[in-house]
Enzyme design. Sequence first.
Site, PDB file in Angstrom:
ATOM      1  N   GLN A 196       3.713 -13.101 -10.704  1.00 61.16           N
ATOM      2  CA  GLN A 196       4.221 -11.911 -11.445  1.00 61.16           C
ATOM      3  C   GLN A 196       4.958 -12.450 -12.684  1.00 61.16           C
ATOM      4  OE1 GLN A 196       4.441 -12.340  -8.034  1.00 61.16           O
ATOM      5  NE2 GLN A 196       3.988 -10.603  -6.745  1.00 61.16           N
ATOM      6  N   ASP A 237      12.722  -3.686  -3.637  1.00 60.02           N
ATOM      7  CA  ASP A 237      11.682  -2.980  -2.683  1.00 60.02           C
ATOM      8  C   ASP A 237      12.097  -2.105  -1.744  1.00 60.02           C
ATOM      9  OD1 ASP A 237      10.267  -5.553  -3.843  1.00 60.02           O
ATOM     10  OD2 ASP A 237       8.720  -3.997  -3.230  1.00 60.02           O
ATOM     11  N   LYS A 248      10.988  -9.571  -4.011  1.00 62.16           N
ATOM     12  CA  LYS A 248      10.103 -10.735  -3.798  1.00 62.16           C
ATOM     13  C   LYS A 248      10.529 -11.833  -3.301  1.00 62.16           C
ATOM     14  CE  LYS A 248       6.667 -10.201  -4.701  1.00 62.16           C
ATOM     15  NZ  LYS A 248       5.742 -10.212  -3.832  1.00 62.16           N
TER      16      LYS A 248
HETATM   17  O1  MRU Z   1       4.619  -7.868  -4.315  1.00 62.59           O
HETATM   18  P1  MRU Z   1       4.721  -6.963  -5.587  1.00 62.59           P
HETATM   19  O2  MRU Z   1       4.457  -7.528  -6.758  1.00 62.59           O
HETATM   20  O3  MRU Z   1       4.607  -5.527  -5.378  1.00 62.59           O
HETATM   21  O4  MRU Z   1       6.522  -7.222  -5.346  1.00 62.59           O
HETATM   22  C1  MRU Z   1       7.321  -6.539  -6.770  1.00 62.59           C
HETATM   23  C2  MRU Z   1       8.662  -6.808  -6.537  1.00 62.59           C
HETATM   24  O5  MRU Z   1       9.250  -7.493  -5.661  1.00 62.59           O
HETATM   25  C3  MRU Z   1       9.642  -6.314  -7.470  1.00 62.59           C
HETATM   26  O6  MRU Z   1      10.766  -7.067  -7.803  1.00 62.59           O
HETATM   27  C4  MRU Z   1      10.106  -4.810  -6.977  1.00 62.59           C
HETATM   28  O7  MRU Z   1       8.827  -4.027  -6.456  1.00 62.59           O
HETATM   29  C5  MRU Z   1      10.858  -3.958  -7.849  1.00 62.59           C
HETATM   30  S1  MRU Z   1       9.659  -3.450  -9.160  1.00 62.59           S
HETATM   31  C6  MRU Z   1      10.629  -2.314 -10.208  1.00 62.59           C
END
Ligand code: MRU
Length: 346
Positions: A196, A237, A248
């Site tokens: 990401q 999250d 993450k």
């Molecule tokens: O697996 P993902 O790409 O959905 O994980 C995203 C993250 O961990 C972000 O840091 C989190 O959702 C915050 S987004 C504003």
Amino acid sequence: MSFRTIEWRNDKVIMIDQTRLPSEEIYNEYDDFQGVAEAIKGMIIRGAPAIGVAAAMGVALGARDIIADTHESFFKQLDNVCETLARTRPTAVNLFWAINRMKRVAEAHRDKTINSIRALLKAEAISIEHEDLQICRAIGSHGAPLIREGSTVLTHCNAGGLATAGYGTALGVIRAAHDAGKKIKVFADETRPWLQGARLTAWELMKDNIPVTLISDNMAGWFMSRGEIDCVVVGADRIAANGDTANKIGTYSVAVLAKENRIPFYVAAPISTLDLTLATGDEIPIEERPAHEVTHIRGVPIAPEGVPVRNPAFDVTPAKYITAIITERGFVRGEYGTGLKALVGK
Ligand code: MRU
């Protein structure tokens, strides 16, 4: 920002396909809730607030397509739509927050015609999207003063416009500091296994001309020890009542390194990411994703076939490593138990 993450247009849901970035900027159209559920599961759309918006729009599409003569049948099928969307990804609480908000709207108007309930659900989904953008801007303005002039800020994963309805949470703080005229630079962790940071954070910051340098995840400690990183800002999250934060995978390692190197570690997230029903981070469900995300990069194998793999998508950073949690209602520094509760009550 020169792209839209998600929008409701002509009674369809349009999403930028995040599996194709940065090589292709393609927008997919979804006309039913099953398609939206698959898009969330398949990471076409990802990032806690963005999947909340997508789920709300999925509920609105599902409600529109229900064939029902009675309210009882309509509500039973609506439950099925909500359950399908809720089964997509377990960790980001924004998904469940958005679905529950949609359910509450339907329940509150049970006495109205089915068509009016459908219209109200569509309006609610669109307002969740609009609100999210305002919330990100507010997070940015509360967080920007914490970023000192001339700082190099490390971020992990993508908590940007692509992870929200626009602007971002962690990247919202960075954007607001940059927009305020501060000369800041960003180090983006590549964020294995899904990349990401490399694919999304680097892409959206470059689009906005915010200076960004890409590093692989294992380089962060070295740059911290050399005095080349001044603070860390990440998204979240799910945040438990005591401030423990799921984000993450790899966030925990960055937080420990930041503490060791006496660097402030900030979490930026909307109130909808708080889950005060959970006392600590131990209770946060952590998604495990398929092995091929670890054994392959963009379809190319990088490991011997058949090697056993673990692939937790998130980890939990204990509150003791977090300098402050920044929300749209202000930030809390330590004493998260009382501080977060007070923010929710505001
Ligand atoms: O697996 P993902 O790409 O959905 O994980 C995203 C993250 O961990 C972000 O840091 C989190 O959702 C915050 S987004 C504003």
